[in-house]
Design an enzyme around this catalytic site. Structure first.
Site, short mmCIF file in Angstrom:
data_model
loop_
_atom_site.label_atom_id
_atom_site.label_comp_id
_atom_site.label_asym_id
_atom_site.label_seq_id
_atom_site.Cartn_x
_atom_site.Cartn_y
_atom_site.Cartn_z
N ASN A 172 12.67 4.42 5.89
CA ASN A 172 11.70 4.58 4.81
C ASN A 172 12.48 4.71 3.52
O ASN A 172 13.34 5.58 3.41
CB ASN A 172 10.85 5.84 5.03
CG ASN A 172 10.00 6.15 3.80
OD1 ASN A 172 9.57 5.24 3.10
ND2 ASN A 172 9.77 7.43 3.56
N GLY A 173 12.17 3.84 2.55
CA GLY A 173 12.85 3.95 1.27
C GLY A 173 13.21 2.61 0.70
O GLY A 173 12.73 1.57 1.16
N TYR A 199 0.39 12.42 -4.60
CA TYR A 199 -0.50 11.45 -3.96
C TYR A 199 -0.16 11.02 -2.54
O TYR A 199 -1.04 10.97 -1.69
CB TYR A 199 -0.62 10.21 -4.84
CG TYR A 199 -1.35 9.08 -4.19
CD1 TYR A 199 -2.74 9.16 -3.97
CD2 TYR A 199 -0.69 7.93 -3.77
CE1 TYR A 199 -3.42 8.12 -3.36
CE2 TYR A 199 -1.37 6.89 -3.16
CZ TYR A 199 -2.73 6.98 -2.96
OH TYR A 199 -3.41 5.98 -2.36
N GLY A 244 1.75 3.53 5.69
CA GLY A 244 2.02 2.11 5.91
C GLY A 244 1.06 1.52 6.92
O GLY A 244 0.98 2.01 8.04
N CYS A 276 6.64 3.27 3.74
CA CYS A 276 6.95 3.45 5.15
C CYS A 276 6.83 4.90 5.60
O CYS A 276 6.82 5.83 4.78
CB CYS A 276 8.36 2.99 5.48
SG CYS A 276 8.64 1.24 5.23
#
Lengths: 472, 472, 472, 472
Positions: free
Chosen positions: B124-125, B265, B37, B9
């Protein structure tokens, strides 16, 4: 990042596939040529082993089936349309979108039905005697469906084919009539013909894939078809592939004048055309720039994607380290809602954002392939400074654009070309650079790795290979 | 090119815009976060100056309006939906597509209506105590609409908010209950709250844009909104922006454990998070690889896009020239019809074609960010050899993947991770490389430019910051 | 042609299909119910024999899979989504689009996960104690995702289910709390429950199809599923289908108050609900109109589609021949570009054109189901005259609309209802008719073929069955 | 419900609109003609007052702009394309989709560029000397883009126009060459020409709308354009509208042979063509059927939509009451997922469900317009019985189909026509009816209200007006 100059087309073709999947291979080839045209695309097939399920399969032996529409290759073809295009030979085309003429009718290949059968034509290039030919043909009774010059080629080919022993003979006659730059693929129910104009203005390569013979505007398309490059079609050459094998007719060639801008900008770097690697020529352009316009700086970078190769060459030659200074957002596409006037600054940043940590406090050399109007590069220079660059030295891997192209490249007319109206120091100041250097026009042979001038650089010099004098 | 590992996310938010266009700025921010995302996205706004034309504007003071759907940012929002989202404060979310759960209902932000009003949450997570929390809450009567943990956060926040003096207090309580990694934006009709988990596992930055306060998962989103980075939200910190200005609550932090894989990345190279430039860390990874795994070779190259930065660092350190060896076809998208089984070789070439002239006859060092299953990199090594490379030395800018992530990164389970079952020499042989070198796990602090371990490297070491023991 | 009054929903469900294709049958059922709601639709399935390929199949025994989105049934479901919905039991829903709330989140079925498992709810109707329930629940800690009352039902059902022995018991408790009109389908992993409000305000029928038990808002949906009608769910009845067979709980019913407007306009004429054929009741309405408002004329016609049946009844009773006087253009849909202001006349003609030869020189009796604002029918009267009708006598197969509906029908508020502000002669003059007759409210029992009042006619009389007093 | 027989095209045109919105009026006209062709559609405009924003506006005085594509009128045109078609004169076309030739290239109008300018042609009909003309023209050097006969007309018109004083003269010459049925609209930059074949096989009417002159295949399109019918174009007549006003050329007509099937099935009932109301002729067909095939029964009904008018006529004549026995689901469209083989029964019911209460226990007379293969009507008869009809008497408002049409109607070849291979009693038994009666071919003049044979009934009699002998 040139943004304002566009190639107008790309072609790919295949003859001799054992299976009925020729269209599928051409489809992959067109994906590799998509950068040459994004308006419309199409594929025509022949040699259908035949179940009648194809989208357009006219009666009898006129077996050419065609599917084309507005849009990208990935949008125009789905598995249904593709599987409807059955046959062991095929040609395909991608076309670039110019405003005002974005209509489905101009999509290629153009199919023609005539007394001796049918044929399909895919054309990359531009004729210089269009209006005179059109007038003459119309006076003789020709009727056209479009206003594009590809239809004139299709018309002439069909007309001469109906009067000739063979389509090859017809194509030879056509070449006697048309002037300008062209790479043509002509698909007949029983053969595939590849043609390149006498000056070799437009690229056309031949290869082998899956046991079949393939042709394409660039070698990268041959690789996408899973094949390998054999050789270039020679200026003025007509190559025919049929059940009798491959044969070649060499018509009278002109001065070899391959388009130098293919190497500077249009072609994909992994393509090799007329024996010259596009990537290598761009690296050499960067090296030449480093020699012609050296400057003391901390880093070299390039505007993605087309400016990066020259930056690598510049860095190599100058010993100044190459650095990636920008991130390009690949998600920004057609549906992107542009910011309002007061948010313009953001729009640029959304598409191309500088990497501050790479440029902060640095004297930057930045390469790009060309400058058309100067607006975009001016924005990029400003962004680099805002990101902390202390100096920005712009190096352009081509000479200044001064003349329109009449062979199928969409160079704007002179009044829009910044270099037509401003000296290099003026441009430098207008784009806000600390210094500006263009590639010396005399070093173009070096860029290509040749010792003579076997290319067309009319957009820089006005030296049109066929002595054509454009009006624009 | 990793292909198999995904961030789940990204979030962006803004408070205090004078105009009603907060959604428009968040829209630009989401474009910059699209790489985090691509399944679904959404924007919720508040502070509507009010004309009632919004897609969902419930009655009274419960003024939160939300639009979300499956698809990319450019597809979900058009000018009509965007202009319907009026208000001076907004949060947005992009979500990654995992198979089996790609349903609209999981799209965020999640709006909650409760006794004291309404709020919207973008998360997010990943929580590590989801099932225990879920059970507990369900036992207490909670009813959920989805099976995603973000709904638990949304539920808890609303529940505590209905019992608390302030939403900040509620958020503090929520933080006492949830474990794992999270960056949260909570939009209330009158305030915007930004929260980061006590370990700082997920990134969250704060900036300024157009006179308003903005938050985002990465600084590149702040730049896309036309703003500039101010600082990172600290582990365990709760930042509130309201009419009263900006205030901060610092809850008990854990050991600072920012995700090292963001630098390797996930994050965009132009982002700076927790004071570390992503681009710089990748360059350093390349340099470290050059020191740890030197080899005699002619050129260094990287797998686009994520392997290129490390290649530049490797080249710099080793003195071996960097070369661009691949062209990536940006036109290959969702609609691409994959070749049949016997044409697989082509499929790879269509997406990523080597530049033969750059690698022919060369001993090549090729960097990439990671190896998950090894299939893709094996194909690329084969392509390089087919293009003429005489040797291919693979260098990976991360240690081998050995453990799943439980904080929101989609690392496959151990049985799919090649490094779980094979030694490095075995992997080298499986991917067909001449040599293979991974970044030493001990050099991760060097990569980040820090001298201690202030990051989470559990996917390489199994050392989970909150002592969590994953089952998978 | 009423145009301004809309049913808000339709439901369909199936339990006990041997195959995994329950969703496919519900899909056909929803097609037959599409006239009841065109905004969004969805299907939830359970009893998946299980391959994990479904769009949303949460872990463990919480086996409910749901797919829903904005749009018509034919647009929301394609063969891929439909085949992903595997299971032997399913419920489906169509929802009507009201402005301002057209968001995907309001689509049904609503899935709820709670301590004892999961359930999905599909709801047609409207509660009259929404705000009081909502406040009470929120005060107890409930958190909602939407502002629609269906979520309250879903919430209560799940909450009581978590405290009860069985879902049936929970549903009984829910019925004790909610007031208003509702037809509910509750899908649990192991059972399907059908519920009708104590007054029977909303229709709900039970049938058999393919060896399974089916439920639907209208019997036409059962026929579309290939089945046949068994009986109606009784007011206040809870019918459960499970592995143990079919069982019924009868809660305390109110005065039977089925919605009379279902027969006048909403329901499809091929449906039979509560033992009354919709088609027959419309024919009877026409006959009654002929008796109540006779007039000398040459032909009888009806406004397509909803006015035609009453016209047939009027013709039969009066002996005046029925004539088809209009052609409705079924191609005019959402994408139709409306004419500019000065072309309004055309817009009506494009959708509904009179057949001049049928009406020229004729005295015309024209029936329609109702008059809301009077604008549309005024246009139609004008068109008939322009087509040559010498007289136009309007007959309305319902009494004048005077009161809003609070049970799920979208009747505009009083200030928009022409009959609230104008006498019948005034309306007659406003719509340009020669005479105007409404169905006498006292004859509604005759229309239904009943001798007592077992229906709700609150929109005509203000006599709300549950003594509810609406504010609007 | 015929299902298997299709008209192939419809045309509409306008000349002399003061504003630039001619395309907009043609757009409304095409909506009214959509039933005549659903494959593709297009509009060409001329007389652009000129801003150059049109999709295709070639240089100079060749001012014809055209937009066409696959799809329904509502899909092909949006407000952007429509507003790009500026001009005071326009023609439009709808085309029917036959399998195998559904390609964009066949869409009309067809634009032709030739020595003296340009023109656009819209054609409804079919030529009977296509292959001989095509051969001759190709032998003379003509080159075609498609295999449709409309291109031959376009070609000939342009060719003769380039040799003639006027386009009218050219059209006269064209009429001397082509045989078969046609209604043509030819748009030149300065005039609009309407042409009808010498036999009057295809309908073409003239009217007035918004002060301009309009033409259309049916009068309903003139009404949709907001205008009124003036007269029919006569067989063999060429009507020209230009700045000089309206003029007419009468070429040698053949035996007046308007298509009788337009009245039986194709045309919209609100159209009046050649002085005959389509609706009235269908009513008369019903009356004739009642006289020719009386039977004792309780109700008369018709298969929607095309069988309903004859049912009304039958009811009127027989005194047996007309009843609506079916509900047609207008939501079932292209995206409908057809049931699997074992669910076929449902598929029919979803599209067309009987109203049980209307037919239960009744002896039913059911009219339809024609029987092609017999499959569909067999299904409907079965449904009626399942719904409780005790007897089903089928009455067909046309004689049996025995011969193919060679003038543009898609009647299947003889081997697919049930009446070619079976006697009426056999067909009656095959479709499961209690009795079956076709309209007597001798009563067709009565149906049309004429006392002689001024129509083409070749599909029933094989009596082709131009003595053409079809091969099929």
């Amino acid at each position: 990042m040139t943004g304002n100059i566009h190639e107008e087309c790309g072609v790919a073709g295949i003859y001799g596939l054992k299976s009925d999947n020729a269209a599928s291979l051409v489809y992959y080839g067109l994906f590799a040529l998509q950068h040459r045209g994004q308006e419309s695309c199409g594929i025509a097939v022949a040699g259908n082993s035949g179940d009648g399920q194809s989208p357009e399969s006219p009666e009898g032996d006129r077996q050419i089936t065609c599917w084309k529409a507005m849009g990208h290759v990935g949008d125009v073809f789905d598995s249904k349309t593709l599987s409807g295009l059955k046959g062991g030979r095929a040609i395909g085309h991608v076309r670039y979108s110019t405003t005002g003429n974005s209509v489905a009718e101009n999509a290629q290949p153009l199919v023609a039905y005539f007394s001796k059968g049918s044929l399909a034509v895919a054309h990359n290039g531009n004729l210089t005697n269009t209006s005179e030919l059109r007038k003459e043909l119309e006076d003789e009774g020709a009727i056209f469906r479009t206003t594009v010059d590809s239809e004139i080629i299709s018309y002439l080919t069909a007309r001469y084919a109906s009067e000739s022993e063979s389509v090859e003979e017809a194509v030879t006659k056509v070449m006697g009539r048309i002037r300008g730059g062209y790479a043509l693929l002509v698909l007949c129910p029983d053969r595939l013909i590849a043609v390149r104009d006498p000056y070799g203005l437009k690229p056309l390569v031949m290869g082998e894939a899956g046991g079949a013979t393939v042709f394409a505007s660039e070698s990268c398309a041959i690789e996408a078809m899973g094949g390998s490059l054999i050789r270039d079609i020679k200026p003025g050459e007509i190559v025919t592939v049929s059940a009798d094998g491959i044969s070649s007719i060499q018509t009278e060639p002109g001065r070899f004048s391959k388009c130098v801008f293919e190497y500077i900008y249009f072609a994909r770097p992994d393509s090799v055309m007329d024996g010259i690697s596009v990537y290598e020529s761009r690296i050499r352009a960067g090296r030449l720039l480093a020699r012609q316009h050296p400057v003391e700086a901390d880093i070299v970078t390039g505007v993605p994607e087309s400016g990066i190769d020259a930056a690598l060459g510049y860095a190599e030659e100058s010993g100044i380290p190459y650095v990636k200074a920008f991130v390009k957002n690949s998600y920004v596409g057609r549906t992107f809602i542009k910011p309002s006037q007061d948010q313009r600054e953001q729009a640029v940043k959304i598409k191309l954002n500088p990497i501050s940590s790479a440029v902060k406090g640095k004297r930057v050399i930045m390469t790009d392939d060309s400058i058309v109007r100067g607006t975009t590069i001016g924005n990029i220079v400003r962004m680099l400074r805002a990101a902390g660059a202390t100096e920005v030295h712009v190096r352009i891997s081509s000479p200044p654009f001064l003349h329109p192209c009449c062979y199928g490249t969409d160079v704007p007319s002179c009044d829009l070309l910044i270099a037509c109206h401003h000296s290099i120091p003026e441009i430098c100041s207008m784009i806000g650079a600390d210094s500006l250097g263009y590639l010396d026009v005399k070093s173009l042979p070096d860029m290509l790795g040749e010792d003579g001038k076997y290319f067309c650089d009319a957009c820089f010099t006005g030296d049109y290979p066929d002595s054509f004098v454009p009006e624009g």
